[in-house]
Design an enzyme around this catalytic site. Sequence first.
Site, PDB file in Angstrom:
ATOM      1  N   CYS A 146      73.645  23.393  -1.311  1.00 43.64           N
ATOM      2  CA  CYS A 146      72.217  23.426  -0.985  1.00 43.64           C
ATOM      3  C   CYS A 146      71.937  22.885   0.425  1.00 43.64           C
ATOM      4  CB  CYS A 146      71.452  22.607  -2.022  1.00 43.64           C
ATOM      5  SG  CYS A 146      69.687  22.558  -1.682  1.00 43.64           S
ATOM      6  N   CYS A 169      69.166  26.602  -6.630  1.00 45.12           N
ATOM      7  CA  CYS A 169      68.431  25.603  -7.423  1.00 45.12           C
ATOM      8  C   CYS A 169      68.014  26.222  -8.760  1.00 45.12           C
ATOM      9  CB  CYS A 169      67.225  25.088  -6.638  1.00 45.12           C
ATOM     10  SG  CYS A 169      66.608  23.533  -7.290  1.00 45.12           S
ATOM     11  N   CYS A 227      74.128  22.078  -6.139  1.00 47.76           N
ATOM     12  CA  CYS A 227      73.649  21.153  -5.100  1.00 47.76           C
ATOM     13  C   CYS A 227      74.610  21.040  -3.922  1.00 47.76           C
ATOM     14  CB  CYS A 227      73.390  19.780  -5.713  1.00 47.76           C
ATOM     15  SG  CYS A 227      72.187  19.852  -7.055  1.00 47.76           S
ATOM     16  N   CYS A 280      67.360  15.629  -1.050  1.00 48.99           N
ATOM     17  CA  CYS A 280      66.857  15.824  -2.412  1.00 48.99           C
ATOM     18  C   CYS A 280      66.960  14.540  -3.253  1.00 48.99           C
ATOM     19  CB  CYS A 280      67.647  16.949  -3.084  1.00 48.99           C
ATOM     20  SG  CYS A 280      67.103  17.298  -4.745  1.00 48.99           S
ATOM     21  N   GLU A 302      54.974  41.544  -4.844  1.00 53.26           N
ATOM     22  CA  GLU A 302      54.725  40.222  -5.438  1.00 53.26           C
ATOM     23  C   GLU A 302      54.244  40.344  -6.887  1.00 53.26           C
ATOM     24  OE1 GLU A 302      55.212  37.083  -4.382  1.00 53.26           O
ATOM     25  OE2 GLU A 302      56.248  37.954  -2.674  1.00 53.26           O
TER      26      GLU A 302
HETATM   27 FE1  SF4 Z   1      67.927  21.919  -6.074  1.00 49.47          FE
HETATM   28 FE2  SF4 Z   1      68.034  19.480  -4.981  1.00 49.47          FE
HETATM   29 FE3  SF4 Z   1      70.243  20.587  -5.934  1.00 49.47          FE
HETATM   30 FE4  SF4 Z   1      69.112  21.562  -3.735  1.00 49.47          FE
HETATM   31  S1  SF4 Z   1      70.040  19.562  -3.993  1.00 49.47           S
HETATM   32  S2  SF4 Z   1      69.933  22.757  -5.453  1.00 49.47           S
HETATM   33  S3  SF4 Z   1      66.945  21.258  -4.166  1.00 49.47           S
HETATM   34  S4  SF4 Z   1      68.440  20.016  -7.100  1.00 49.47           S
END
Ligand code: SF4
Length: 356
Positions: A221, A211, A218, A227, A54
């Site tokens: 995602c 992200c 997105c 989101c 870390e």
């Molecule tokens: Fe990021 Fe939202 Fe796009 Fe997912 S949907 S990659 S959380 S901006």
Amino acid sequence: MTPTPDSSADTSAATATALAPDFAPRLVAWQRQHGRHALPWQQTRDPYRVWLSEIMLQQTQVTTVLGYYQRFLERFPTVRELADAHLDEVLAMWQGLGYYSRARNLHRCAQAVRDQHGGAFPPSAAQLAGLPGIGRSTAAAIASFCFDERAAILDGNVKRVLGRLLAFDGDLASSAQEKRLWRHAETLLPAAEADMAAYTQGLMDLGASLCSTRSPQCLLCPVQDLCEARRRGTAEQFPVRTRKLKRSRREHWWLWLEHEGRIWLEQRPARGVWAGLWTLPLFEDEAQLLSQARLLSAQAPEPLPRIEHALTHFDWVLHPRRLPLQQAARPGEGAWVAREELPRYALPAPLKKLLG
Ligand code: SF4
């Protein structure tokens, strides 16, 4: 975008509460299927190894950290061995990772674990955060990976993910707004302790992959339908941070003294820029350098091309001047170091480059 508004406080808190039941399970399932699993520090729940990774990963890419992590563990297999080592050796091994305050804190932390905790890292985020160099987010990461503690992380990448998920428009340059986001991060934690490691890793993986700062992906995602920033089509506007780092410029002159293949190095003080590293003697202006040079040799030092080095808060312009000496005089506190011994000394990156 205009930073904001306390009026958004209730909105983002309500969004976090509404998303909490779905967000963590979705992220955990995605991490288990698509996240990173093969990194060496993921094969262990030993707090020493997790902590080491870390700290190394702060401001440094995974690919760079891999080799350092391996070498550190070979030389210091336990926290006690790291604590017992000389700081100079730790700094020398850290060369190339940059941000040397991390290495000094690493050493101080190892000593605190040895001296105050009997050689074992304490098993809670609150106690871990009391150790040198371990901030709240790092403490939470170690506690969730090693002890399944329900503790929220909020590093730079996670601020971006959660800032977008909640369309959090508070200005993160303000500590009050940052505290609000911490509260939302806690609201979003999974209910089950057993999911904490995958959840924490999932947040890290999402922030490091889909992200991204620019052009988030997105469509791939796992939380796209949750989101808020994506729904609004404003992902790249989050997180909001108005304060720009003010950069200043400094200029110094470096005296490169050489005698029979050895170089004169001086150790920087324990505090300040390049603390504890070994450098050439540094002067505030050229006149001071020349007056020191005249005490050592009748010959004038040779000017070398200037070096521009960017540090976190300022740009540093360094003017090296090289002066071969007939006698190995000692111009101050320092050491004549043979070229083959240089790897044992922690040198700042531009000096390492200059000396070849
Ligand atoms: Fe990021 Fe939202 Fe796009 Fe997912 S949907 S990659 S959380 S901006």
